[in-house]
Design a protein around this motif. Structure first.
Motif, mmCIF file in Angstrom:
data_model
loop_
_atom_site.group_PDB
_atom_site.id
_atom_site.type_symbol
_atom_site.label_atom_id
_atom_site.label_comp_id
_atom_site.label_asym_id
_atom_site.label_seq_id
_atom_site.Cartn_x
_atom_site.Cartn_y
_atom_site.Cartn_z
ATOM 1 N N THR A 1 0.844 -1.178 0.000
ATOM 2 C CA THR A 1 0.000 0.000 0.000
ATOM 3 C C THR A 1 0.893 1.248 0.000
ATOM 4 N N PRO A 2 0.433 2.387 -0.551
ATOM 5 C CA PRO A 2 1.257 3.605 -0.537
ATOM 6 C C PRO A 2 1.659 4.002 0.882
ATOM 7 N N TRP A 3 2.875 4.533 1.018
ATOM 8 C CA TRP A 3 3.398 4.872 2.340
ATOM 9 C C TRP A 3 4.459 5.944 2.212
ATOM 10 N N LEU A 4 4.810 6.543 3.341
ATOM 11 C CA LEU A 4 5.975 7.431 3.404
ATOM 12 C C LEU A 4 6.535 7.405 4.817
ATOM 13 N N SER A 5 7.755 7.882 4.952
ATOM 14 C CA SER A 5 8.443 7.899 6.244
ATOM 15 C C SER A 5 8.883 9.312 6.581
ATOM 16 N N LEU A 6 8.762 9.678 7.856
ATOM 17 C CA LEU A 6 9.202 10.984 8.354
ATOM 18 C C LEU A 6 9.989 10.788 9.637
ATOM 19 N N LEU A 7 10.883 11.715 9.919
ATOM 20 C CA LEU A 7 11.633 11.677 11.171
ATOM 21 C C LEU A 7 10.896 12.464 12.252
ATOM 22 N N ARG A 8 11.094 12.050 13.486
ATOM 23 C CA ARG A 8 10.513 12.771 14.619
ATOM 24 C C ARG A 8 10.941 14.229 14.616
ATOM 25 N N SER A 9 12.210 14.474 14.271
ATOM 26 C CA SER A 9 12.719 15.849 14.250
ATOM 27 C C SER A 9 11.987 16.689 13.199
ATOM 28 N N GLU A 10 11.632 16.079 12.051
ATOM 29 C CA GLU A 10 10.881 16.799 11.027
ATOM 30 C C GLU A 10 9.485 17.163 11.539
ATOM 31 N N TRP A 11 8.839 16.203 12.193
ATOM 32 C CA TRP A 11 7.502 16.444 12.722
ATOM 33 C C TRP A 11 7.523 17.516 13.809
ATOM 34 N N PRO B 1 5.123 20.609 12.070
ATOM 35 C CA PRO B 1 3.989 19.694 11.909
ATOM 36 C C PRO B 1 3.101 20.052 10.724
ATOM 37 N N ARG B 2 2.950 21.339 10.443
ATOM 38 C CA ARG B 2 2.068 21.744 9.345
ATOM 39 C C ARG B 2 2.615 21.264 8.003
ATOM 40 N N ALA B 3 3.920 21.430 7.794
ATOM 41 C CA ALA B 3 4.529 20.976 6.538
ATOM 42 C C ALA B 3 4.442 19.458 6.410
ATOM 43 N N CYS B 4 4.626 18.751 7.508
ATOM 44 C CA CYS B 4 4.538 17.284 7.480
ATOM 45 C C CYS B 4 3.118 16.833 7.165
ATOM 46 N N THR B 5 2.149 17.534 7.732
ATOM 47 C CA THR B 5 0.750 17.198 7.456
ATOM 48 C C THR B 5 0.445 17.359 5.977
ATOM 49 N N LYS B 6 0.906 18.444 5.386
ATOM 50 C CA LYS B 6 0.691 18.673 3.953
ATOM 51 C C LYS B 6 1.361 17.577 3.121
ATOM 52 N N LYS B 7 2.551 17.192 3.532
ATOM 53 C CA LYS B 7 3.280 16.149 2.800
ATOM 54 C C LYS B 7 2.521 14.819 2.856
ATOM 55 N N ILE B 8 2.001 14.490 4.028
ATOM 56 C CA ILE B 8 1.245 13.244 4.198
ATOM 57 C C ILE B 8 -0.018 13.272 3.338
ATOM 58 N N GLU B 9 -0.744 14.386 3.403
ATOM 59 C CA GLU B 9 -2.020 14.466 2.692
ATOM 60 C C GLU B 9 -1.833 14.557 1.176
ATOM 61 N N ALA B 10 -0.673 15.033 0.744
ATOM 62 C CA ALA B 10 -0.395 15.073 -0.698
ATOM 63 C C ALA B 10 -0.089 13.683 -1.249
ATOM 64 N N ALA B 11 0.449 12.827 -0.393
ATOM 65 C CA ALA B 11 0.882 11.504 -0.853
ATOM 66 C C ALA B 11 -0.142 10.409 -0.583
ATOM 67 N N LEU B 12 -0.928 10.567 0.471
ATOM 68 C CA LEU B 12 -1.803 9.487 0.926
ATOM 69 C C LEU B 12 -3.239 9.961 1.114
ATOM 70 N N ARG C 1 12.359 7.485 16.619
ATOM 71 C CA ARG C 1 12.730 8.706 15.905
ATOM 72 C C ARG C 1 12.253 8.691 14.458
ATOM 73 N N LYS C 2 11.880 7.513 13.973
ATOM 74 C CA LYS C 2 11.441 7.372 12.591
ATOM 75 C C LYS C 2 9.988 6.902 12.576
ATOM 76 N N LEU C 3 9.150 7.567 11.779
ATOM 77 C CA LEU C 3 7.739 7.248 11.726
ATOM 78 C C LEU C 3 7.367 6.774 10.322
#
Length: 401
Positions: A177-187, A191-202, A240-242
Motif C-alpha cells: 500500500t502507498p506509504w511514506l516515512s518521516l523523522l521525529r525531528s521533522e515532525w 507539523p504543518r509541513a509534514c501534514t501537507k506532505k502526508i495528505e499530498a501523498a496518501l 525517531r522514525k515514523l
C-alpha cells in the motif's frame, strides 16, 4: 549416550514487549523436550540487567530480581561472555560504561569458579521488539560465535525497521500500500509541513506507526486530519522514525488481515495461510493480547490461487530481508467487492516479523500446527536450523591468514 544440547532461552528485555516475551518464554520452557536438551533460562529485566537460574525464574513469574553483584566464574571473562558462555553470571549492569570496570568478585565467585562452564550450544532468543529483534542482540551472539535461533543482524534490523523493510520489498517487486516515512525531528520542527506532505501523498484513513517497534505498540488508525497530530505524537514517543501507510479498502472498509508463518534458512517454506478477524477496528495491541474477541481462522477461506500467491509472496519477503529461522509475514487483502463483481481483491504485503509471538496459542506456532508441525517439534526444528546456520557460517573465512 548422546550428549544433550544446552539451550539458553533468553527472554524479557527493555522493550515495550517485555510482558509478551515472558509469555512466549514460559510456553517454550514448558514445551521444550527436557530429555533432549539441558535448558538454561536467561532473563533481562526492564532495566537491562541480565539474570540466570533462579533469578531468571523469578523474573519469569513476575517477582523482583534481587540486587546481586556481578558474578563471573573467571576474572578474565567479559560480562557478556560470562552470561552467554558460562550461564552463571547473575547481573550485567544496564549502563555500558560500568561493564568496563574491573569485575567485583563476591564470596560466591569462588563457588562459581569450581563449577563447570555451562557452554551453550544454541541460544533461543524470545526477545520481542527493541533490543531483541532489531539486530542488537544478534550482533552480540555473532561476537560470541554462538549459534542462535532466528535471523542475523541484517535480517533482524531490516525486519524491525518498517521503512527499510518496505524499501527492500519494493526492490523485490512486492505489492504494498502507498506509504511514506518521516523523522521525529521533522515532525517536531514543522507539523504543518509534514501534514501537507502526508495528505499530498496518501488518502485517509492512514495508519501511523513507529518504524522500529512490534506488537502494534504505538500504532494509530487516523480517519482524518483532526486525529493526525495525536497519532504522530504517540508514534514519535516510541521511535525517531515514523511510517505512515495508506489504509487498504478506503473509508469505512475493513481489509482482511492474513498471516503466513515461514520456516527455514536458505530454502524457506511457508505454512498454510491464516486470517485474523480483529475484535477492534484493527488488530492493535489490546486486540492481540488483552481481549478474546479477535478470531483466528486457520486455514483462511481463500481460493487455491490466492493461497498460493500469498505463500509465495511470504517466502519472497523472507528472502528479500535476508531472514533465517523463522518469521511471520502479514498481508492485507481488499474487502470483497459488490456481489457479482468480477474484480479480484488485491493483496498487499504489510510487514514481516522476525521474532513473532511464540506462546502455544500464538499465530506462528498455530499456523505450523495446522501445517503438520506441532509446537514441540517446531522448537526442535528451529534449534536444528540455528545449528545448521552456525555451521554454514564457519565455512566463511574472516582472515587472510
Amino acid at each position: 549416550m548422546k550428549k544433550k544440547q544446552r539451550i539458553g532461552i533468553l527472554f524479557g528485555g527493555r522493550s515495550g514487549e517485555h510482558e509478551v516475551s515472558l509469555l512466549s518464554a514460559a510456553s517454550i520452557l514448558k514445551a521444550i523436550d527436557k530429555k533432549k536438551y539441558d535448558v538454561v533460562p536467561i532473563g533481562i529485566t526492564k532495566e537491562g540487567r541480565w539474570v540466570t537460574a533462579s533469578d531468571a525464574h523469578a523474573l519469569l513469574t513476575g517477582q523482583q530480581a534481587p540486587e546481586n553483584p556481578l558474578l563471573a566464574g573467571d576474572p578474565a571473562a567479559t560480562p557478556t561472555a560470562a552470561v552467554i558462555k558460562k550461564g552463571e553470571a547473575v547481573i550485567i549492569p544496564p549502563v555500558p560504561a560500568e561493564s568496563l570496570q574491573p569485575l567485583q568478585l563476591s564470596a560466591s565467585a569462588e563457588l562459581a569458579r569450581s563449577r563447570p562452564a555451562l557452554d551453550l550450544d544454541v541460544i533461543f532468543p524470545v526477545l520481542h521488539g527493541t533490543f531483541g529483534e532489531d539486530g542488537t542482540i544478534q550482533g552480540l551472539f555473532e561476537l560470541a560465535d554462538i549459534a542462535y535461533v532466528g535471523s542475523g543482524v541484517l535480517g533482524s534490523a531490516a525486519g524491525m525497521d518498517k521503512a527499510a523493510m518496505k524499501r527492500l520489498f519494493a526492490a523485490a517487486g512486492l505489492p504494498q500500500t502507498p506509504w511514506l516515512s518521516l523523522l521525529r525531528s521533522e515532525w517536531n520542527a514543522n507539523p504543518r509541513a509534514c501534514t501537507k506532505k502526508i495528505e499530498a501523498a496518501l488518502k485517509y484513513p492512514v495508519f501511523v506507526k513507529p518504524a522500529n517497534l512490534g506488537s502494534s505498540v504505538g500504532i494509530s488508525k487516523v480517519h482524518d486530519r483532526s486525529e493526525l497530530a495525536a497519532a504522530m505524537d504517540l508514534a514519535a514517543s516510541f521511535d525517531r522514525k515514523l511510517v505512515i501507510e495508506q489504509g487498504v479498502g478506503g473509508p469505512g472498509a475493513k481489509p482482511r488481515e492474513l498471516e503466513v508463518a515461514v520456516l527455514g534458512n536458505d530454502s524457506p517454506e511457508a505454512s498454510v495461510v491464516g486470517e485474523i478477524v480483529p475484535g477492534a477496528e484493527f488488530y492493535d495491541y489490546d486486540a492481540k493480547y488483552l481481549s478474546d474477541t479477535s478470531v483466528p481462522i486457520i486455514p483462511a477461506k481463500l481460493t487455491a490461487a490466492e493461497s498460493k500467491q500469498i505463500r509465495q509472496m511470504a517466502v519472497e519477503a523472507f528472502k528479500a530481508c535476508d531472514c533465517a529461522g523463522l518469521a511471520r509475514v502479514d498481508f492485507l487483502m481488499e474487502p470483497a467487492g459488490k456481489k457479482g463483481s468480477k474484480k479480484k481483491p488485491r493483496i498487499f504485503l504489510n510487514e514481516i516479523n522476525t521474532l513473532p509471538g511464540f506462546t502455544s496459542i500464538s499465530m506462528y506456532p498455530k499456523l505450523w500446527g495446522a501445517s503438520g508441525l506441532p509446537y514441540k517439534q517446531l522448537i526442535d526444528r528451529l534449534i536444528q536450523l540455528a545449528s545448521e546456520r552456525h555451521q554454514e557460517k564457519r565455512q566463511t573465512q574472516f582472515s587472510r591468514v
